[in-house]
Design an enzyme around this catalytic site. Structure first.
Site, PDB file in Angstrom:
ATOM      1  CG  HIS A  65      38.985  46.225  34.284  1.00 28.02           C
ATOM      2  ND1 HIS A  65      40.129  46.626  35.338  1.00 28.02           N
ATOM      3  CD2 HIS A  65      39.487  46.076  33.424  1.00 28.02           C
ATOM      4  CE1 HIS A  65      41.175  46.627  34.704  1.00 28.02           C
ATOM      5  NE2 HIS A  65      40.925  46.081  33.561  1.00 28.02           N
ATOM      6  CG  ASP A 118      38.582  42.439  26.058  1.00 30.73           C
ATOM      7  OD1 ASP A 118      39.313  42.985  25.125  1.00 30.73           O
ATOM      8  OD2 ASP A 118      38.809  42.007  27.328  1.00 30.73           O
TER       9      ASP A 118
HETATM   10  N1  CMC Z   1      29.342  39.108  34.450  1.00 31.11           N
HETATM   11  C1  CMC Z   1      28.542  38.769  35.561  1.00 31.11           C
HETATM   12  N2  CMC Z   1      29.005  38.927  37.077  1.00 31.11           N
HETATM   13  C2  CMC Z   1      30.386  39.520  37.272  1.00 31.11           C
HETATM   14  C3  CMC Z   1      31.098  39.835  36.227  1.00 31.11           C
HETATM   15  C4  CMC Z   1      30.662  39.618  34.692  1.00 31.11           C
HETATM   16  N3  CMC Z   1      31.309  39.858  33.803  1.00 31.11           N
HETATM   17  N4  CMC Z   1      32.355  40.200  36.425  1.00 31.11           N
HETATM   18  C5  CMC Z   1      32.366  40.248  37.734  1.00 31.11           C
HETATM   19  N5  CMC Z   1      31.024  39.796  38.233  1.00 31.11           N
HETATM   20  C6  CMC Z   1      30.757  39.575  39.721  1.00 31.11           C
HETATM   21  C7  CMC Z   1      31.144  38.380  40.286  1.00 31.11           C
HETATM   22  O1  CMC Z   1      30.267  37.181  40.249  1.00 31.11           O
HETATM   23  C8  CMC Z   1      31.147  38.931  41.828  1.00 31.11           C
HETATM   24  O2  CMC Z   1      29.883  38.643  42.585  1.00 31.11           O
HETATM   25  P1  CMC Z   1      29.672  38.361  43.725  1.00 31.11           P
HETATM   26  O3  CMC Z   1      30.451  39.660  44.659  1.00 31.11           O
HETATM   27  O4  CMC Z   1      28.193  38.240  44.077  1.00 31.11           O
HETATM   28  O5  CMC Z   1      30.296  37.195  44.092  1.00 31.11           O
HETATM   29  C9  CMC Z   1      31.538  40.339  41.528  1.00 31.11           C
HETATM   30  O6  CMC Z   1      31.072  40.677  40.272  1.00 31.11           O
HETATM   31  C10 CMC Z   1      32.983  40.851  41.550  1.00 31.11           C
HETATM   32  O7  CMC Z   1      33.660  39.791  40.649  1.00 31.11           O
HETATM   33  P2  CMC Z   1      35.227  39.341  40.765  1.00 31.11           P
HETATM   34  O8  CMC Z   1      35.136  38.242  39.970  1.00 31.11           O
HETATM   35  O9  CMC Z   1      35.529  39.475  42.239  1.00 31.11           O
HETATM   36  O10 CMC Z   1      35.757  40.489  40.427  1.00 31.11           O
HETATM   37  P3  CMC Z   1      37.307  40.614  39.717  1.00 31.11           P
HETATM   38  O11 CMC Z   1      37.863  41.787  39.880  1.00 31.11           O
HETATM   39  O12 CMC Z   1      38.270  39.379  40.155  1.00 31.11           O
HETATM   40  O13 CMC Z   1      37.177  40.307  38.283  1.00 31.11           O
HETATM   41  C11 CMC Z   1      37.144  40.173  35.963  1.00 31.11           C
HETATM   42  C12 CMC Z   1      37.596  40.897  37.092  1.00 31.11           C
HETATM   43  C13 CMC Z   1      37.671  40.992  34.688  1.00 31.11           C
HETATM   44  C14 CMC Z   1      37.859  38.796  35.998  1.00 31.11           C
HETATM   45  C15 CMC Z   1      35.618  39.767  35.818  1.00 31.11           C
HETATM   46  O14 CMC Z   1      35.012  41.116  35.869  1.00 31.11           O
HETATM   47  C16 CMC Z   1      35.249  39.084  34.664  1.00 31.11           C
HETATM   48  O15 CMC Z   1      35.259  37.827  34.762  1.00 31.11           O
HETATM   49  N6  CMC Z   1      34.781  39.569  33.461  1.00 31.11           N
HETATM   50  C17 CMC Z   1      34.115  39.051  32.293  1.00 31.11           C
HETATM   51  C18 CMC Z   1      35.622  38.632  31.501  1.00 31.11           C
HETATM   52  C19 CMC Z   1      36.058  39.911  31.073  1.00 31.11           C
HETATM   53  O16 CMC Z   1      35.682  40.686  30.340  1.00 31.11           O
HETATM   54  N7  CMC Z   1      37.500  40.266  30.922  1.00 31.11           N
HETATM   55  C20 CMC Z   1      38.217  41.243  30.380  1.00 31.11           C
HETATM   56  C21 CMC Z   1      38.622  42.350  31.159  1.00 31.11           C
HETATM   57  S1  CMC Z   1      39.390  43.809  30.451  1.00 31.11           S
HETATM   58  C22 CMC Z   1      40.647  43.305  29.748  1.00 31.11           C
HETATM   59  C23 CMC Z   1      41.782  42.613  29.945  1.00 31.11           C
HETATM   60  O17 CMC Z   1      42.045  42.658  31.366  1.00 31.11           O
HETATM   61  O18 CMC Z   1      42.331  41.848  29.624  1.00 31.11           O
END
Ligand code: CMC
Length: 429
Positions: free
Chosen positions: A306, A363
């Site tokens: 998140h 989720d």
């Molecule tokens: N699985 C594997 N690696 C992950 C995941 C994941 N679900 N989420 C983040 N990472 C890794 C990412 O690859 C990165 O690694 P590195 O630092 O080595 O490059 C690190 O963690 C930080 O990720 P980020 O993409 O910079 O973080 P963010 O804050 O932009 O992402 C997120 C938040 C929700 C988009 C992401 O965690 C994600 O894609 N999760 C899966 C989709 C999901 O479950 N979404 C629902 C969110 S909660 C409800 C809502 O908001 O609607």
């Protein structure tokens, strides 16, 4: 003395005010920076930028706290209903008995959808995703319910708000029935908001639907935990589109589109698809964890991570409990719940997830709860949208009343070509 921050660029110092929120969050107010210094700030994804001051929802991502108007979401999930929580978010205070009754009567009064809108539903292709249908239909509501000049602005807003809350639920159920080729079930005044929804979804002339109060409670909880989450992607979209002073229907329609994405609300559908694919592959979670860790693989563990929470999402804890309660009642187990539990256990013991503070989000378990309620997979994100409506509406209302209101218009750092001459087509090499 007021706290300030100073920025020094090429020996020149600029002083900027610091503003502090009611929970101690501090921000450097850069709104005068460009005027003072000619500089702008760079913050992709607005990860470090507050777009507004808001008194609706408080999230503390480090401590895993979520409160609506100061009230912990755990207390609301335990004691409140979705309609009462919607009232709280939109009006700022919990309603009295009379206010709650009045609100419920209004929701009932506006629950029907203009019959002419059925033609729209009926002409969408069968393959259309319900989120696409919902965003189009919400936008179309303005055409069917235009502004009435005799009404004051406040009256117009109040009626639009109640229409949206009530009709979106009816439209969601209606689109499901039409998609299945079944007879549309109309809302009933004697049923509560969630019971009405379940009845419109599942009642049929050949098999009357039995309303189970435990399922109604579970749906209340599902919608309560989704009701607002401060400046998330779809709410930011509602505020951004709304900042151009479009009507509320258009702003909400934009929020629905943003929510559709698999990184946002679409994740609840994606989680179940992922769990199903683990099941199809024999139930071993290890290869999926390995893929999520692999930098060369775009695969992410859906329902994990998140932008704000660096700890267990408090909503995920509530959903997990609600799932257990509903599934314990059912005679058949859902094998996906066992896979989800295993996946969580393994992921939370892996250094990749620990180091990046990746925990289950709202989720992760919500899809399993929706399956238990009988909601089809392609309607999952629509369920999220119904739940998020009070949040979108209250944030939109707050933004239009904000004395510091400004049309949202970010800047950019241009990195394209410098000025060059137009070359006629015949002279291009
Ligand atoms: N699985 C594997 N690696 C992950 C995941 C994941 N679900 N989420 C983040 N990472 C890794 C990412 O690859 C990165 O690694 P590195 O630092 O080595 O490059 C690190 O963690 C930080 O990720 P980020 O993409 O910079 O973080 P963010 O804050 O932009 O992402 C997120 C938040 C929700 C988009 C992401 O965690 C994600 O894609 N999760 C899966 C989709 C999901 O479950 N979404 C629902 C969110 S909660 C409800 C809502 O908001 O609607």
């Amino acid at each position: 003395m007021k706290e300030t921050a100073t920025i020094t660029v090429n020996g020149k110092t600029f002083e900027l005010p610091i503003i502090t929120g009611s929970e101690g969050e501090r921000a450097i107010d850069i709104s005068g920076l460009r005027q003072k210094s000619g500089l702008i700030t760079f913050d992709p994804g607005f990860a470090n930028t507050a777009n507004c001051q808001s008194d609706i929802t408080f999230v503390d991502g480090e401590r895993g706290i979520l409160r609506y108007r100061g009230i912990p979401v755990e207390q609301l999930a335990e004691h409140s209903t979705f309609v009462e929580t919607a009232y709280l978010l939109i009006n700022g205070e919990l309603p009295t008995k009379e206010q709650l009754n009045g609100f419920s009567v209004l929701l009932n009064d506006h629950s029907l959808v203009h019959e002419d809108m059925r033609a729209f539903f009926e002409n969408f292709p069968r393959s259309a995703h319900p989120m696409g249908i919902l965003s189009s239909m919400v936008n179309a509501l303005r055409a069917f319910y235009p502004e009435i000049p005799e009404r004051t602005e406040e009256e117009e807003i109040n009626i639009t708000v109640t229409r949206l809350l009530s009709k979106v639920r009816t439209m969601a159920a209606m689109s499901y029935k039409i998609f299945r080729g079944h007879k549309v079930v109309y809302p009933r005044h004697d049923l509560t908001y969630p019971a009405n929804f379940l009845n419109m979804m599942f009642d049929s002339p050949v098999r009357p639907y039995h309303i189970d109060e435990d399922l109604v409670k579970a749906l209340n909880i599902f919608w309560i935990v989704h009701a607002d989450h401060e400046q998330n992607c779809s709410t930011a979209a509602v505020r951004l589109v709304g900042s151009a002073r479009v009507n509320l229907y258009a702003a909400i329609s934009a929020g629905i589109c943003a929510l559709w994405g698999p990184l946002h609300g679409g994740a609840n559908q994606a989680v179940v698809e992922m769990l199903e694919s683990i099941q199809k592959n024999g139930g071993d979670v290890a290869p999926f964890i390995a893929r999520a860790r692999d930098k060369n693989d775009p695969f992410r563990l859906m329902g994990f991570g998140h932008r704000v929470y660096r700890t267990y999402d408090p909503r995920a804890r509530i959903m997990k409990k609600a799932c257990d309660r509903v599934l314990n009642k059912m005679t058949q187990r859902d094998p996906l719940l066992d896979i989800a539990r295993r996946l969580e256990e393994v992921a939370l013991s892996e250094s990749y997830f620990i180091e990046r503070h990746l925990y289950p989000n709202v989720d992760f378990y919500s899809g399993i709860l929706l399956r238990a309620l009988g909601i089809p997979l392609n309607m999952f994100t629509v369920m999220f949208a119904i739940g998020r409506l009070p949040g979108w509406i209250s944030q939109w209302k707050e933004s239009i009343d904000d004395p510091m209101w400004k049309m949202c218009r970010p800047r950019q750092i241009y990195i394209g070509p410098n000025e060059r001459e137009y070359v006629p087509i015949g002279e291009r090499g």
